[in-house]
Design a protein around this motif. Structure first.
Motif, PDB file in Angstrom:
ATOM      1  N   ALA A  64       0.831  -1.213   0.000  1.00 24.27           N
ATOM      2  CA  ALA A  64       0.000   0.000   0.000  1.00 24.27           C
ATOM      3  C   ALA A  64       0.862   1.258   0.000  1.00 24.27           C
ATOM      4  O   ALA A  64       0.586   2.230  -0.722  1.00 24.27           O
ATOM      5  N   ASN A  95      -5.430   1.146  -3.715  1.00 24.00           N
ATOM      6  CA  ASN A  95      -5.965  -0.004  -2.989  1.00 24.00           C
ATOM      7  C   ASN A  95      -5.978  -1.256  -3.860  1.00 24.00           C
ATOM      8  O   ASN A  95      -5.722  -2.365  -3.377  1.00 24.00           O
ATOM      9  N   THR A 112      -4.166  -4.783  -3.158  1.00 29.95           N
ATOM     10  CA  THR A 112      -5.003  -5.988  -3.205  1.00 29.95           C
ATOM     11  C   THR A 112      -4.349  -7.059  -4.075  1.00 29.95           C
ATOM     12  O   THR A 112      -4.258  -8.228  -3.687  1.00 29.95           O
ATOM     13  N   CYS A 168      -4.190  -1.106   6.978  1.00 24.36           N
ATOM     14  CA  CYS A 168      -3.872  -0.798   5.586  1.00 24.36           C
ATOM     15  C   CYS A 168      -4.705   0.385   5.089  1.00 24.36           C
ATOM     16  O   CYS A 168      -4.206   1.254   4.364  1.00 24.36           O
ATOM     17  N   ALA A 169      -5.978   0.434   5.493  1.00 22.92           N
ATOM     18  CA  ALA A 169      -6.832   1.565   5.129  1.00 22.92           C
ATOM     19  C   ALA A 169      -6.285   2.866   5.721  1.00 22.92           C
ATOM     20  O   ALA A 169      -6.270   3.910   5.053  1.00 22.92           O
ATOM     21  N   LEU A 225      -3.337   4.073   3.660  1.00 25.39           N
ATOM     22  CA  LEU A 225      -3.755   4.680   2.397  1.00 25.39           C
ATOM     23  C   LEU A 225      -4.420   6.037   2.625  1.00 25.39           C
ATOM     24  O   LEU A 225      -4.271   6.952   1.805  1.00 25.39           O
ATOM     25  N   ASP A 242      -8.309  -7.619   2.676  1.00 31.21           N
ATOM     26  CA  ASP A 242      -8.338  -6.636   1.583  1.00 31.21           C
ATOM     27  C   ASP A 242      -9.744  -6.066   1.378  1.00 31.21           C
ATOM     28  O   ASP A 242      -9.906  -4.867   1.116  1.00 31.21           O
ATOM     29  N   THR A 284     -10.417  -3.467   3.948  1.00 30.07           N
ATOM     30  CA  THR A 284      -9.784  -2.207   3.551  1.00 30.07           C
ATOM     31  C   THR A 284     -10.656  -1.485   2.527  1.00 30.07           C
ATOM     32  O   THR A 284     -10.913  -0.279   2.642  1.00 30.07           O
ATOM     33  N   GLY A 285     -11.111  -2.228   1.533  1.00 30.02           N
ATOM     34  CA  GLY A 285     -11.956  -1.640   0.498  1.00 30.02           C
ATOM     35  C   GLY A 285     -13.277  -1.136   1.036  1.00 30.02           C
ATOM     36  O   GLY A 285     -13.785  -0.092   0.590  1.00 30.02           O
ATOM     37  N   LEU A 343     -12.656   2.214   2.640  1.00 24.73           N
ATOM     38  CA  LEU A 343     -12.282   3.261   1.685  1.00 24.73           C
ATOM     39  C   LEU A 343     -13.383   3.574   0.680  1.00 24.73           C
ATOM     40  O   LEU A 343     -13.406   4.658   0.105  1.00 24.73           O
ATOM     41  N   SER A 389     -14.212   1.119  -1.891  1.00 24.79           N
ATOM     42  CA  SER A 389     -13.882   0.431  -3.142  1.00 24.79           C
ATOM     43  C   SER A 389     -15.083  -0.362  -3.651  1.00 24.79           C
ATOM     44  O   SER A 389     -16.020  -0.645  -2.909  1.00 24.79           O
ATOM     45  N   GLN A 444     -12.282  -5.398  -6.555  1.00 22.71           N
ATOM     46  CA  GLN A 444     -11.259  -5.966  -5.678  1.00 22.71           C
ATOM     47  C   GLN A 444     -11.147  -7.475  -5.862  1.00 22.71           C
ATOM     48  O   GLN A 444     -10.046  -8.035  -5.857  1.00 22.71           O
TER      49      GLN A 444
END
Length: 655
Positions: free
Chosen positions: A57, A77, A81, A155-156, A159, A450, A453-454, A457, A459, A464
């Motif tokens: 990331a 992202n 991923t 991770c989010a 980013l 992942d 995280t998406g 965010l 996503s 993804q």
């Protein structure tokens, strides 16, 4: 009404920004191959892998935002991923597939072909992704407030801290560069010995340390607790068990050795006793530790599977106002789901799972019977569900993947033997099934992190999931060549590449099939694991420490001590957190850098160039001077870590 009705992602559902682009796919594939190869090398050396999500990331954010001047967090992202899939697939593959190489070395069977390895990795990885798709709504959406998914959330945050992406990416790249230089000096030029050992007069014990940057980095990332457990296991093996073997059994020939213990020690030292006997004790401890961790997790596993299946019965539907409510599948089809709630089509997912199951059975390169294919699907979906939920609760590092693989191997091997498939084909089939299940568990856990995280965010889940597929395919095609290269250069089961988990899987299958294992030594290890568990010490890191050389464990311990020093510093919390995080990024870079140079050196070794650049014989250093040189290089490695963490210049943020 769902508890998530107030949740709003960083990028709203009605806003469309670039996600899957040529840039994100190319960068993601590059990182998947790089971190996959680096983690394969690391895992075969130390028996552990590290998450690639955060460094991936950081690198993607640094390149896309700082170098390319693009402001697209969802594109970054997708990069992480795709990139993190390589590390997870490598972790699942190296724990099992090298067993086939070890059997080939024993003359039991031929080496597996690259196509066979690629297909096993590809089938396991794709099943892991597709099994996770119907679980996303149940685990990520409905339980947003109860399942934290630590790595996915972290991770989010990385980013989201995009304005610091350039500096952070620089820290990762610096770690890669310095580790590459040190690795080339140690293992390429061989200017200094890779480890320093202290031997004692009239005492068979041995203590010392390796000086590799990646090994020390593992200790820093894992922290002082895990590092100390591993080191304690190593001390037990090398300072207690080995001296006892030599003291009490010097004139004894003990299975599986063919010479007396005293003769082995005289010829090879403590490492000879470790190779002949101690690693079987370590394997017993590892096996018992895997089973114990699985048994302890059983209540959670049962409730996890039950809750996930119940959660799949309904769908999360978001209306135009952004309100989330429960709806059955028929109602869901009547409404057009917003971008942030769109998964891959269930028809596509179910069709893909059916096709993959048939391929597991029908493709000649994958030695699995129809019964084996059924076992793969049943165990695979069960462990994918368990893995996805458990990483949400306790994080990927505490996910008992090895315990799941051990349970699968035991069950599969017994079933295959009872059905008459107990020869070489049965052994190949058992390890193929175990490999696929292990990869399924690793990939499904990574996919769920992942997707978390998406979700935070904003996503598009479908994109993804496509990214995960891309990462799996790229990594699967790279892992076969990587394993062949490493085996050709040093050989699995060697001092350079101990492959502890794969050796354990090999022993389990052999033990069930032909009962030729030194069961007394394995039982000693299992009893040690039980005692350790009773004392409240985590079994698996301790058991890995018993299995691995003490010099490797000591190097890990050094990294743990540095992390402990950082954690205990008397500084304000924000500055301390920045120092610790910089250390994690720098160490992640060092792991990647050393892994990549390790792959390059493997290529040089295969083509005979390694001997040409080896200057160890030309220097003519005495053992004492060479050891001092090793300690100086190790000190420089530690100083570089301090330079990019404790002594790093940081701009003061305005009040």
């Amino acid at each position: 009404m769902n508890d998530n009705k107030e949740f709003k992602p960083y990028i709203p559902a009605d806003k469309v920004t670039p996600e899957i682009t040529v840039t994100s796919i190319i960068m993601g594939i590059m990182l998947a191959v790089i971190f996959g190869a680096a983690n394969a090398y690391l895992g075969l050396r130390v028996g552990m892998t590290v998450s690639a999500s955060i460094p991936a990331a950081v690198i993607s954010m640094g390149v896309i935002r700082v170098i390319m001047r693009k402001n697209s967090i969802l594109e970054s992202n997708i990069v992480q991923t795709i990139g993190s899939a390589g590390e997870s697939l490598a972790a699942g593959a190296i724990f099992t597939i090298p067993a086939l190489f070890l059997w080939a070395k024993d003359g039991v069977m031929d080496k597996p072909g690259i196509i066979e390895i690629t297909l096993i990795a590809l089938l396991g990885g794709l099943l892991g992704v597709f099994f996770m798709v119907p679980l996303r709504n149940a685990l990520i959406v409905k339980e947003h407030n109860t399942l934290p998914y630590p790595e996915g959330t972290a991770c989010a945050e990385v980013l989201l801290a995009g304005e610091e992406g350039g500096a952070n990416a620089g820290t990762v790249f610096a770690g890669m560069g310095f580790a590459a230089i040190f690795k080339f000096i140690i293992d390429g030029l061989k200017a200094v010995p890779s480890e320093v050992s202290l031997k004692f007069k009239n005492f068979a014990g041995e203590i010392g340390t390796q000086i590799y940057p990646a090994v020390m980095s593992v200790g820093y990332i894992c922290g002082p607790r895990i590092s100390s457990y591993m080191f304690a296991g190593g001390v037990l093996s090398w300072m207690v068990l080995i001296p006892l073997f030599v003291l009490l059994g010097a004139d004894t020939i003990l299975n599986p050795g063919t010479e007396t213990i005293g003769a082995i020690f005289a010829a090879e030292g403590a490492s000879g006793i470790w190779g002949s006997y101690i690693r079987y004790i370590g394997a017993g401890a590892l096996a018992a530790g895997g089973v114990i961790s699985l048994v302890k997790s059983l209540p959670l596993i049962v409730t996890t599977f039950r809750d996930a299946i119940k959660g799949m019965k309904g769908g999360a539907v978001v209306d135009s106002a952004g309100m989330i409510f429960e709806a059955d599948e028929k109602d869901a089809k009547k409404m057009k789901l917003p971008r942030t709630a769109q998964d891959l089509s269930m028809k596509l997912v179910i069709g893909a799972i059916i096709v993959l199951t048939l391929l597991i059975w029908l493709v000649p390169a994958v030695p699995v019977s129809p019964l084996g294919a059924v076992i793969v699907v049943v165990f695979g979906f069960f462990f994918a569900t368990v893995s996805s939920r458990m990483v949400g609760l306790v994080g990927s590092s505490n996910n008992p993947v090895s315990g799941m693989a051990i349970a699968t191997l035991l069950f599969t091997t017994v079933i295959l033997k009872l059905t008459g498939d107990d020869g070489v084909s049965g052994m190949q089939g058992a390890i193929a099934i175990g490999s696929i299940i292990c990869i399924v568990a690793a990939i499904s856990g990574d996919t769920s992190q992942d997707l978390k995280t998406g979700y935070l965010l904003g996503s598009t889940p479908k994109k993804q999931q496509i990214g995960e597929v891309i990462g799996v395919v790229a990594s699967a095609f790279a892992i076969g060549g990587t394993l062949y290269l490493l085996d050709s250069a040093w050989g699995f089961g060697s001092k350079e590449l101990g492959a502890p988990q794969a050796t354990l899987m090999k022993m389990i299958i052999e033990g069930v099939m032909d009962s030729k294992l030194p069961w007394s030594l394995v039982a000693v290890g299992a009893v040690i694991a039980v005692i350790v568990e009773i004392l409240g010490i985590p079994v698996l890191p301790f058991a890995i420490g018993v299995y691995l050389p003490v010099q490797l464990n000591a190097c890990i311990m050094v990294g743990g001590i540095i992390r402990l020093f950082f954690d205990k510093m008397k500084k304000d919390e924000e500055k301390k957190k920045a120092i610790v995080n910089d250390g994690i990024l720098f160490c992640s870079g060092m792991i990647a850098g050393e892994g990549l140079v390790g792959i390059v050196l493997a290529v040089l070794a295969v083509f005979g160039v390694g001997e040409v650049i080896d200057i160890s014989g030309k220097l003519g250093l005495s053992e004492t001077v060479a050891n001092v040189g090793s300690l100086v290089v190790f000190g420089l490695i530690i100083l570089t870590l301090l330079k990019f963490t404790l002594w790093k210049k940081r701009e003061k943020k305005p009040e």
